[in-house]
Design a protein around this motif. Structure first.
Motif, short mmCIF file in Angstrom:
data_model
loop_
_atom_site.label_atom_id
_atom_site.label_comp_id
_atom_site.label_asym_id
_atom_site.label_seq_id
_atom_site.Cartn_x
_atom_site.Cartn_y
_atom_site.Cartn_z
N VAL A 71 0.84 -1.20 0.00
CA VAL A 71 0.00 0.00 0.00
C VAL A 71 0.87 1.25 0.00
O VAL A 71 0.60 2.21 -0.75
CB VAL A 71 -0.98 -0.01 1.19
N LEU A 72 1.93 1.25 0.80
CA LEU A 72 2.83 2.40 0.83
C LEU A 72 3.47 2.64 -0.54
O LEU A 72 3.47 3.77 -1.05
CB LEU A 72 3.91 2.19 1.89
N LEU A 73 3.98 1.57 -1.16
CA LEU A 73 4.60 1.71 -2.47
C LEU A 73 3.58 2.10 -3.53
O LEU A 73 3.87 2.90 -4.42
CB LEU A 73 5.32 0.42 -2.86
N ALA A 74 2.36 1.58 -3.42
CA ALA A 74 1.31 1.94 -4.38
C ALA A 74 0.96 3.42 -4.27
O ALA A 74 0.77 4.10 -5.29
CB ALA A 74 0.06 1.09 -4.15
N LEU A 75 0.88 3.95 -3.05
CA LEU A 75 0.58 5.37 -2.88
C LEU A 75 1.69 6.24 -3.47
O LEU A 75 1.41 7.24 -4.15
CB LEU A 75 0.37 5.69 -1.40
N VAL A 76 2.94 5.87 -3.20
CA VAL A 76 4.06 6.64 -3.74
C VAL A 76 4.07 6.56 -5.27
O VAL A 76 4.26 7.57 -5.96
CB VAL A 76 5.40 6.13 -3.15
N SER A 77 3.84 5.36 -5.79
CA SER A 77 3.85 5.16 -7.24
C SER A 77 2.73 5.94 -7.91
O SER A 77 2.93 6.57 -8.95
CB SER A 77 3.71 3.67 -7.54
N LEU A 78 1.55 5.93 -7.31
CA LEU A 78 0.43 6.68 -7.87
C LEU A 78 0.68 8.19 -7.79
O LEU A 78 0.42 8.92 -8.75
CB LEU A 78 -0.86 6.33 -7.13
N ALA A 79 1.22 8.64 -6.67
CA ALA A 79 1.51 10.07 -6.52
C ALA A 79 2.58 10.54 -7.50
O ALA A 79 2.53 11.67 -8.00
CB ALA A 79 1.95 10.37 -5.09
N ALA A 80 3.53 9.68 -7.79
CA ALA A 80 4.58 10.04 -8.75
C ALA A 80 4.11 9.91 -10.19
O ALA A 80 4.49 10.70 -11.06
CB ALA A 80 5.80 9.16 -8.53
N GLY A 81 3.27 8.92 -10.46
CA GLY A 81 2.88 8.62 -11.83
C GLY A 81 1.74 9.43 -12.39
O GLY A 81 1.73 9.77 -13.58
N ALA A 82 0.76 9.77 -11.56
CA ALA A 82 -0.43 10.47 -12.06
C ALA A 82 -0.10 11.81 -12.72
O ALA A 82 -0.58 12.07 -13.83
CB ALA A 82 -1.46 10.63 -10.94
N PRO A 83 0.71 12.66 -12.11
CA PRO A 83 1.03 13.93 -12.79
C PRO A 83 1.78 13.73 -14.10
O PRO A 83 1.57 14.48 -15.06
CB PRO A 83 1.90 14.68 -11.78
N LYS A 84 2.64 12.72 -14.15
CA LYS A 84 3.37 12.46 -15.39
C LYS A 84 2.42 11.93 -16.46
O LYS A 84 2.53 12.32 -17.63
CB LYS A 84 4.48 11.44 -15.15
N ALA A 85 1.51 11.04 -16.08
CA ALA A 85 0.57 10.48 -17.05
C ALA A 85 -0.35 11.55 -17.62
O ALA A 85 -0.73 11.51 -18.79
CB ALA A 85 -0.25 9.37 -16.40
N LEU A 86 -0.68 12.53 -16.79
CA LEU A 86 -1.55 13.63 -17.23
C LEU A 86 -0.77 14.81 -17.80
O LEU A 86 -1.37 15.78 -18.26
CB LEU A 86 -2.41 14.10 -16.06
N LEU A 87 0.57 14.73 -17.74
CA LEU A 87 1.45 15.83 -18.17
C LEU A 87 1.11 17.13 -17.46
O LEU A 87 1.05 18.20 -18.05
CB LEU A 87 1.41 16.02 -19.69
N LYS A 88 0.91 17.02 -16.15
CA LYS A 88 0.59 18.18 -15.31
C LYS A 88 1.69 18.38 -14.28
O LYS A 88 2.34 17.45 -13.85
CB LYS A 88 -0.74 17.95 -14.56
N GLY A 89 1.89 19.59 -13.88
CA GLY A 89 2.77 19.90 -12.77
C GLY A 89 4.22 20.15 -13.15
O GLY A 89 4.62 20.05 -14.31
N ASP A 90 4.99 20.47 -12.12
CA ASP A 90 6.39 20.83 -12.29
C ASP A 90 7.27 19.65 -12.68
O ASP A 90 8.23 19.81 -13.42
CB ASP A 90 6.93 21.46 -11.00
N VAL A 91 6.96 18.47 -12.16
CA VAL A 91 7.80 17.31 -12.45
C VAL A 91 7.76 16.98 -13.93
O VAL A 91 8.79 16.77 -14.56
CB VAL A 91 7.35 16.10 -11.60
N SER A 92 6.57 16.95 -14.49
CA SER A 92 6.42 16.65 -15.91
C SER A 92 7.14 17.69 -16.77
O SER A 92 7.87 17.35 -17.71
CB SER A 92 4.94 16.61 -16.29
N ALA A 93 6.97 18.95 -16.43
CA ALA A 93 7.64 20.02 -17.17
C ALA A 93 9.15 19.93 -17.01
O ALA A 93 9.91 20.15 -17.96
CB ALA A 93 7.13 21.37 -16.71
N GLY A 94 9.61 19.60 -15.80
CA GLY A 94 11.04 19.48 -15.55
C GLY A 94 11.66 18.33 -16.33
O GLY A 94 12.78 18.45 -16.83
N LEU A 95 10.95 17.22 -16.41
CA LEU A 95 11.47 16.09 -17.18
C LEU A 95 11.59 16.44 -18.65
O LEU A 95 12.52 16.01 -19.33
CB LEU A 95 10.56 14.87 -17.01
#
Length: 123
Positions: free
Chosen positions: A10-34
């Motif tokens: 559950v802990l890894l799933a939460l981290v993975s979802l929190a990291a992946g959702a903005p990238k999948a949607l191309l939203k936020g600073d992380v996606s732009a930074g990449l």
């Protein structure tokens, strides 16, 4: 052992979802930074985000069918090894300003391996 495996999953799933959702949607600073700092295309950023979201789903379903959870944890670890490679290629480990963010994949690799092992032992 199953309780430990469930908590780690559950802990890894939460981290993975929190990291992946903005990238999948191309939203936020992380996606732009990449895209700007590392020179990744939008398609690759979205692919990585979808892989991280898929890992989160696989980890949750893996609570009921452990082989899927093990595969999801290993897949997420491989994704994080790729992240280390991209950070190294971009020179993030040499630059004190970017080193902090570039170190994030290392504990996630350890957490992924611990999750896969505990899920395997819980079978």
């Amino acid at each position: 052992m199953y309780v430990t495996a469930a908590i780690l999953s559950v802990l890894l799933a939460l981290v993975s979802l929190a990291a992946g959702a903005p990238k999948a949607l191309l939203k936020g600073d992380v996606s732009a930074g990449l895209q700007s700092h590392m020179g990744l295309g939008a398609g690759l950023v979205r692919f990585v985000g979808l892989a991280e979201v898929a890992a989160a789903v696989g980890l949750i379903v893996g609570l009921f069918w452990q082989p899927l959870g093990i595969a999801a944890a290993i897949g997420f670890a491989i994704t994080m090894v790729g992240a280390v490679g991209f950070h190294a290629k971009a020179g993030d480990y040499a630059d004190p300003a970017t080193r902090g963010n570039a170190m994030a994949p290392f504990p996630l690799i350890l957490l992924s391996v611990a999750t896969a092992v505990t899920l395997g032992l819980a079978m």
